[in-house]
Design a protein around this motif. Structure first.
Motif, PDB file in Angstrom:
ATOM      1  N   GLY A  39       0.819  -1.218   0.000  1.00 46.72           N
ATOM      2  CA  GLY A  39       0.000   0.000   0.000  1.00 46.72           C
ATOM      3  C   GLY A  39       0.845   1.256   0.000  1.00 46.72           C
ATOM      4  N   GLY A  69      -3.770   3.486  -0.091  1.00 51.97           N
ATOM      5  CA  GLY A  69      -3.270   2.308  -0.795  1.00 51.97           C
ATOM      6  C   GLY A  69      -3.277   1.083   0.103  1.00 51.97           C
ATOM      7  N   ALA A  70      -2.888   1.260   1.358  1.00 50.76           N
ATOM      8  CA  ALA A  70      -2.895   0.137   2.297  1.00 50.76           C
ATOM      9  C   ALA A  70      -4.319  -0.344   2.563  1.00 50.76           C
ATOM     10  CB  ALA A  70      -2.212   0.541   3.599  1.00 50.76           C
ATOM     11  N   ILE A  73      -5.382  -2.338  -0.496  1.00 46.58           N
ATOM     12  CA  ILE A  73      -4.712  -3.639  -0.574  1.00 46.58           C
ATOM     13  C   ILE A  73      -5.266  -4.592   0.489  1.00 46.58           C
ATOM     14  CG2 ILE A  73      -2.498  -4.843  -0.351  1.00 46.58           C
ATOM     15  CD1 ILE A  73      -2.596  -3.262  -2.906  1.00 46.58           C
TER      16      ILE A  73
END
Length: 93
Positions: A39, A69-70, A73
Motif C-alpha cells: 500500500g 493504498g494500504a 490492498i
C-alpha cells in the motif's frame, strides 16, 4: 536502513488499514506487514504521478495516499487470503 523503515511503515500502515476497515480481517501479522508495504508503494506511485511525491515540509498528501493504498490492498487481500485458506482446508480432507 531504508528496508527497516519500509518494514516499520508497512506494519503501521497495515495495522491502520485493518483498523479503518469494518469487520475482522483474519490475516496474520506478516501479511498485514506485506499489505502495508504494498500500500505504501502504491501510494508513493500515485503521489509521484500526481506530482506531490516530494514537497517542502511534511508530505501529508503522500502519506494519506499511502494509507489509502494500504486500505485498498487490505480490503482486496484479506478476502482473498480467507478464500485461499478455506480452499486449502477443504482439499486436505
Amino acid at each position: 536502513m531504508s528496508w527497516l523503515w519500509a518494514i516499520i511503515v508497512g506494519l503501521i500502515l497495515g495495522a491502520l488499514a485493518r483498523a479503518i476497515l469494518p469487520g475482522k480481517q483474519d490475516i496474520p501479522i506478516w501479511l498485514t506487514l506485506i499489505f502495508g508495504v504494498l500500500g505504501s508503494l502504491l501510494g508513493n506511485a500515485v503521489a509521484g504521478w500526481m506530482g506531490v511525491g516530494d514537497t517542502d515540509g511534511i508530505d501529508w498528501i503522500r502519506h494519506l495516499l499511502q494509507l489509502a493504498g494500504a486500505v485498498l490492498i487490505v480490503a482486496i487481500g484479506a478476502p482473498l487470503w480467507a478464500s485461499i485458506r478455506r480452499g486449502s482446508r477443504s482439499h486436505g480432507r
